[in-house]
Design an enzyme around this catalytic site. Structure first.
Site, PDB file in Angstrom:
ATOM      1  N   ASP A 164       0.815  -1.216   0.000  1.00  0.00           N
ATOM      2  CA  ASP A 164       0.000   0.000   0.000  1.00  0.00           C
ATOM      3  C   ASP A 164       0.852   1.271   0.000  1.00  0.00           C
ATOM      4  O   ASP A 164       0.457   2.302   0.551  1.00  0.00           O
ATOM      5  CB  ASP A 164      -0.955   0.023   1.206  1.00  0.00           C
ATOM      6  CG  ASP A 164      -1.850  -1.200   1.233  1.00  0.00           C
ATOM      7  OD1 ASP A 164      -2.219  -1.669   0.144  1.00  0.00           O
ATOM      8  OD2 ASP A 164      -2.164  -1.685   2.331  1.00  0.00           O
ATOM      9  N   LYS A 181       1.884   2.029  -5.108  1.00  0.00           N
ATOM     10  CA  LYS A 181       2.420   1.441  -6.351  1.00  0.00           C
ATOM     11  C   LYS A 181       1.484   1.716  -7.519  1.00  0.00           C
ATOM     12  O   LYS A 181       1.935   1.958  -8.639  1.00  0.00           O
ATOM     13  CB  LYS A 181       2.593  -0.081  -6.191  1.00  0.00           C
ATOM     14  CG  LYS A 181       3.560  -0.478  -5.105  1.00  0.00           C
ATOM     15  CD  LYS A 181       3.631  -1.991  -4.934  1.00  0.00           C
ATOM     16  CE  LYS A 181       2.367  -2.585  -4.338  1.00  0.00           C
ATOM     17  NZ  LYS A 181       2.089  -2.210  -2.961  1.00  0.00           N
ATOM     18  N   GLY A 194      -4.665  -4.253  -3.666  1.00  0.00           N
ATOM     19  CA  GLY A 194      -5.653  -3.195  -3.868  1.00  0.00           C
ATOM     20  C   GLY A 194      -4.906  -1.924  -4.176  1.00  0.00           C
ATOM     21  O   GLY A 194      -4.176  -1.408  -3.336  1.00  0.00           O
ATOM     22  N   HIS A 195      -5.004  -1.474  -5.421  1.00  0.00           N
ATOM     23  CA  HIS A 195      -4.272  -0.284  -5.838  1.00  0.00           C
ATOM     24  C   HIS A 195      -5.258   0.824  -6.179  1.00  0.00           C
ATOM     25  O   HIS A 195      -6.109   0.649  -7.050  1.00  0.00           O
ATOM     26  CB  HIS A 195      -3.418  -0.569  -7.078  1.00  0.00           C
ATOM     27  CG  HIS A 195      -2.525  -1.756  -6.916  1.00  0.00           C
ATOM     28  ND1 HIS A 195      -1.637  -1.881  -5.878  1.00  0.00           N
ATOM     29  CD2 HIS A 195      -2.383  -2.879  -7.663  1.00  0.00           C
ATOM     30  CE1 HIS A 195      -0.977  -3.023  -5.997  1.00  0.00           C
ATOM     31  NE2 HIS A 195      -1.423  -3.649  -7.066  1.00  0.00           N
ATOM     32  N   GLN A 210       1.793  -6.486  -3.480  1.00  0.00           N
ATOM     33  CA  GLN A 210       2.313  -6.579  -2.108  1.00  0.00           C
ATOM     34  C   GLN A 210       3.673  -5.864  -2.011  1.00  0.00           C
ATOM     35  O   GLN A 210       3.851  -4.879  -2.671  1.00  0.00           O
ATOM     36  CB  GLN A 210       2.383  -8.042  -1.624  1.00  0.00           C
ATOM     37  CG  GLN A 210       1.019  -8.691  -1.486  1.00  0.00           C
ATOM     38  CD  GLN A 210       0.374  -9.038  -2.809  1.00  0.00           C
ATOM     39  OE1 GLN A 210       0.981  -9.708  -3.641  1.00  0.00           O
ATOM     40  NE2 GLN A 210      -0.837  -8.591  -3.036  1.00  0.00           N
TER      41      GLN A 210
HETATM   42  P1  GDP Z   1      -0.739   0.303  -3.565  1.00  0.00           P
HETATM   43  O1  GDP Z   1      -1.407  -0.950  -3.139  1.00  0.00           O
HETATM   44  O2  GDP Z   1       0.728   0.299  -3.324  1.00  0.00           O
HETATM   45  O3  GDP Z   1      -1.076   0.686  -4.978  1.00  0.00           O
HETATM   46  O4  GDP Z   1      -1.300   1.470  -2.627  1.00  0.00           O
HETATM   47  P2  GDP Z   1      -2.833   1.701  -2.189  1.00  0.00           P
HETATM   48  O5  GDP Z   1      -3.578   2.239  -3.353  1.00  0.00           O
HETATM   49  O6  GDP Z   1      -3.364   0.499  -1.507  1.00  0.00           O
HETATM   50  O7  GDP Z   1      -2.647   2.798  -1.069  1.00  0.00           O
HETATM   51  C1  GDP Z   1      -2.025   4.022  -1.326  1.00  0.00           C
HETATM   52  C2  GDP Z   1      -3.012   5.156  -1.029  1.00  0.00           C
HETATM   53  O8  GDP Z   1      -2.316   6.379  -1.021  1.00  0.00           O
HETATM   54  C3  GDP Z   1      -4.101   5.314  -2.063  1.00  0.00           C
HETATM   55  O9  GDP Z   1      -5.260   5.749  -1.420  1.00  0.00           O
HETATM   56  C4  GDP Z   1      -3.552   6.400  -2.988  1.00  0.00           C
HETATM   57  O10 GDP Z   1      -4.586   7.141  -3.635  1.00  0.00           O
HETATM   58  C5  GDP Z   1      -2.840   7.274  -2.003  1.00  0.00           C
HETATM   59  N1  GDP Z   1      -1.668   7.992  -2.505  1.00  0.00           N
HETATM   60  C6  GDP Z   1      -0.679   7.549  -3.335  1.00  0.00           C
HETATM   61  N2  GDP Z   1       0.301   8.480  -3.459  1.00  0.00           N
HETATM   62  C7  GDP Z   1      -0.076   9.531  -2.687  1.00  0.00           C
HETATM   63  C8  GDP Z   1       0.550  10.771  -2.351  1.00  0.00           C
HETATM   64  O11 GDP Z   1       1.642  11.106  -2.783  1.00  0.00           O
HETATM   65  N3  GDP Z   1      -0.157  11.591  -1.498  1.00  0.00           N
HETATM   66  C9  GDP Z   1      -1.371  11.239  -0.964  1.00  0.00           C
HETATM   67  N4  GDP Z   1      -1.966  12.080  -0.128  1.00  0.00           N
HETATM   68  N5  GDP Z   1      -1.957  10.073  -1.264  1.00  0.00           N
HETATM   69  C10 GDP Z   1      -1.324   9.228  -2.088  1.00  0.00           C
HETATM   70  P1  IMO Z   2      -0.965  -4.247  -2.214  1.00  0.00           P
HETATM   71  O1  IMO Z   2      -0.566  -4.839  -3.531  1.00  0.00           O
HETATM   72  C1  IMO Z   2      -0.887  -4.687   2.113  1.00  0.00           C
HETATM   73  C2  IMO Z   2      -0.996  -8.792   3.669  1.00  0.00           C
HETATM   74  C3  IMO Z   2      -2.229  -9.237   4.433  1.00  0.00           C
HETATM   75  C4  IMO Z   2      -1.598 -10.235   5.383  1.00  0.00           C
HETATM   76  C5  IMO Z   2      -0.517 -10.897   4.528  1.00  0.00           C
HETATM   77  C6  IMO Z   2      -0.934 -12.225   3.915  1.00  0.00           C
HETATM   78  O2  IMO Z   2      -2.228  -3.461  -2.250  1.00  0.00           O
HETATM   79  O3  IMO Z   2       0.173  -3.521  -1.584  1.00  0.00           O
HETATM   80  P2  IMO Z   2      -2.552 -12.888   1.903  1.00  0.00           P
HETATM   81  O4  IMO Z   2      -4.027 -12.686   1.733  1.00  0.00           O
HETATM   82  O5  IMO Z   2      -1.726 -12.272   0.823  1.00  0.00           O
HETATM   83  O6  IMO Z   2      -2.188 -14.314   2.179  1.00  0.00           O
HETATM   84  O7  IMO Z   2      -2.201 -12.093   3.274  1.00  0.00           O
HETATM   85  O8  IMO Z   2      -0.218  -9.975   3.501  1.00  0.00           O
HETATM   86  N1  IMO Z   2      -1.274  -8.250   2.313  1.00  0.00           N
HETATM   87  C7  IMO Z   2      -1.185  -6.955   1.995  1.00  0.00           C
HETATM   88  N2  IMO Z   2      -0.931  -5.875   2.759  1.00  0.00           N
HETATM   89  N3  IMO Z   2      -1.061  -4.544   0.788  1.00  0.00           N
HETATM   90  C8  IMO Z   2      -1.295  -5.620   0.008  1.00  0.00           C
HETATM   91  O9  IMO Z   2      -1.336  -5.559  -1.341  1.00  0.00           O
HETATM   92  C9  IMO Z   2      -1.405  -6.899   0.607  1.00  0.00           C
HETATM   93  N4  IMO Z   2      -1.640  -8.143   0.137  1.00  0.00           N
HETATM   94  C10 IMO Z   2      -1.549  -8.969   1.199  1.00  0.00           C
HETATM   95  O10 IMO Z   2      -2.827  -8.158   5.114  1.00  0.00           O
HETATM   96  O11 IMO Z   2      -0.945  -9.560   6.426  1.00  0.00           O
HETATM   97 MG    MG Z   3      -2.820  -1.595  -1.754  1.00  0.00          MG
END
Ligand code: GDP
Ligand code: IMO
Ligand code: MG
Length: 441
Positions: free
Chosen positions: A26, A29, A53-54, A236
């Site tokens: 999270d 990416k 979840g992106h 991840q």
């Molecule tokens: P990912 O799984 O690595 O793609 O990240 P997620 O989408 O799960 O979580 C990142 C969160 O941060 C999302 O809600 C993005 O919209 C938000 N985000 C990403 N870059 C920035 C940033 O530079 N500033 C802020 N405020 N939010 C950001």
């Molecule tokens: P993105 O791609 C954050 C964590 C789960 C748990 C562990 C194992 O959005 O960064 P799983 O269901 O994969 O066997 O769970 O990994 N986990 C993540 N944490 N971002 C993710 O994906 C994750 N995908 C799995 O919370 O601790």
């Molecule tokens: Mg994510």
């Protein structure tokens, strides 16, 4: 005619780039990948499944992608789901349908015939094994990810290509069902699952899936031969990697850079750049050690300011200060060439900002990731405090020189502590909210 590759010094430009998580997931990416999409021809997922979840924000519209590569949002990009992933076909079609309803065409999608399929068995085992582990649960996303990779390693897994052969599929589901039954004997939580129903369900996906399925290793290698730009998207993150993460509190795939090769069928000599994405602080979802975690009001403030709730499960993310030991480790095990630092804008509320530069461990002080899990679990952070830029809103800034001096200093201080250049800095959730110091493609 055959093309020969002798060294990286030939006249090739920059065709292959890996973008992956440098912390516990999270990091942003999705946004970082989306920003590169305008310069990319292929966007390829190499690991994981719908545990990811992106979130990507385009023109104020928010998209949450799970199984689909982020490149799906950019019409010029061919999105590819590689062999190293695990696919729940029902979820895949749901995600495609949702995007198409919002006007995003998904007909360019290619799926590896070798990717593994998540079955109801795997989802059931994911849930029951978490219950079985009790207080030692991993806190998985419950999507059947771990058990599907386990089936792959047991060599009883179902691959996408099996969905086109009812006989083989039926046999494989029966073997899987028998093994699952024998392994889960005595697990009071395990509900019986009918193998015939599973076979029928999987076969029902085959017709829709067929046109998307391809020999994606061949497609990608050909694309690289033609100097097309291929972006490999890690799901991840480094600290959740099955080999290099905080085992056993990890996911079940290789999220690190090597996974881009095994998970897509390209060789390591193809990769020119490896980009680690990290937040300006740290978050983690699920169980497991997290030395800089803040369980106090400051942690809650970070969670609120950063909107730190999971994009997949909605769980509140655990929050803490930036950990330079983790980041340095990510540089090492991935061979990172660049960092993207996201969410610098979230730190504008703090007078000073602590940064973890080392740990006190049972074996003494260290500035390297402890090799033994028990030492990491017992590590206490050693902090250095740097001045903040409280009250100065930096949201949406795109020029490094326009950042307050303290924010510029925070970035250069982290570069020095981590040992890798920070090429892009995120200053907001939207596509354009970023400072590009060094172009990545
Ligand atoms: P990912 O799984 O690595 O793609 O990240 P997620 O989408 O799960 O979580 C990142 C969160 O941060 C999302 O809600 C993005 O919209 C938000 N985000 C990403 N870059 C920035 C940033 O530079 N500033 C802020 N405020 N939010 C950001
Ligand atoms: P993105 O791609 C954050 C964590 C789960 C748990 C562990 C194992 O959005 O960064 P799983 O269901 O994969 O066997 O769970 O990994 N986990 C993540 N944490 N971002 C993710 O994906 C994750 N995908 C799995 O919370 O601790
Ligand atoms: Mg994510």
């Amino acid at each position: 005619m055959a093309r020969f590759r002798f060294s990286k010094d030939d006249e090739r430009t920059m065709p292959a780039i890996v973008v992956l998580g440098a912390q516990w997931g999270d990091e942003g990416k999705g946004k970082a990948t989306d920003q590169l999409a305008k310069d990319v021809d292929f966007s390829v997922k190499y690991n994981g499944g719908n545990n990811a979840g992106h979130t990507v924000v385009v023109n104020g519209e928010k998209f949450a992608l799970h199984l689909l590569p982020t490149g799906i949002l950019s019409p010029r990009v061919t999105p590819v789901i590689g062999n190293g992933t695990v696919i729940d076909p029902k979820v895949l079609f749901q995600e495609i349908d949702d995007l198409e309803k919002r006007g995003v065409p998904c007909d360019r999608l290619l799926i590896s015939s070798r990717a593994h399929v998540i079955t109801p068995f795997a989802i059931a085992i994911d849930h029951s094994s978490e219950k079985f582990r009790g207080t030692r649960k991993i806190g998985t996303t419950g999507r059947g990810i771990g058990p599907t990779y386990a089936e792959k390693m047991y060599r009883i897994g179902i691959q996408v290509q099996d969905l086109f052969d009812p006989e083989i599929l039926g046999e494989k589901v029966t073997v899987m069902s028998d093994l699952v039954k024998s392994l889960s004997q005595g697990w009071s939580h395990a509900e019986p699952i009918d193998p015939v129903e599973v076979t029928q369900e999987l076969l029902s996906y085959s017709e829709r899936l067929r046109p998307m399925v391809a020999n994606t290793s061949l497609v990608l290698n050909n694309a690289l031969d033609e100097n097309r730009v291929v972006l490999f998207e890690g799901g991840q993150a480094t600290m959740l990697d099955i080999d290099h993460g905080t085992y056993p509190y990890v996911t079940s795939s290789n999220c690190t850079a090597g996974g881009a090769c095994t998970g897509t069928g390209i060789g390591p000599t193809r990769i020119d750049r490896v980009v680690g994405v990290m937040k300006a602080y740290t978050t983690r979802v699920g169980e497991g050690p997290f030395p800089t975690e803040l369980t106090d009001d400051t942690g809650e403030t970070l969670r609120k300011l950063g909107g730190e709730y999971g994009a997949t499960t909605g769980r509140p993310r655990r929050t803490g200060w930036f950990d330079a030991v983790v980041a340095r480790y990510a540089v090492r095990v991935n061979g990172l060439t660049d960092l993207v630092m996201t969410k610098l804008d979230i730190l504008s509320e703090f007078e000073t900002i602590p940064v973890c530069v080392g740990y006190e461990t049972p074996r003494g002080r260290t500035d390297q990731m402890p090799d033994y899990s028990v030492d990491f679990a017992a590590s206490r952070p050693i902090y250095e405090e740097v001045p903040g830029w409280k009250g100065e809103d930096i949201s949406g800034i795109t020029d490094f020189r326009k950042l307050p001096q303290a924010a510029q200093d925070y970035v250069t201080y982290l570069e020095e502590k981590v040992g890798c250049r920070i090429s892009v800095i995120g200053t907001g959730a939207s596509r354009e909210d970023a400072i590009v110091r060094h172009s990545l493609v």
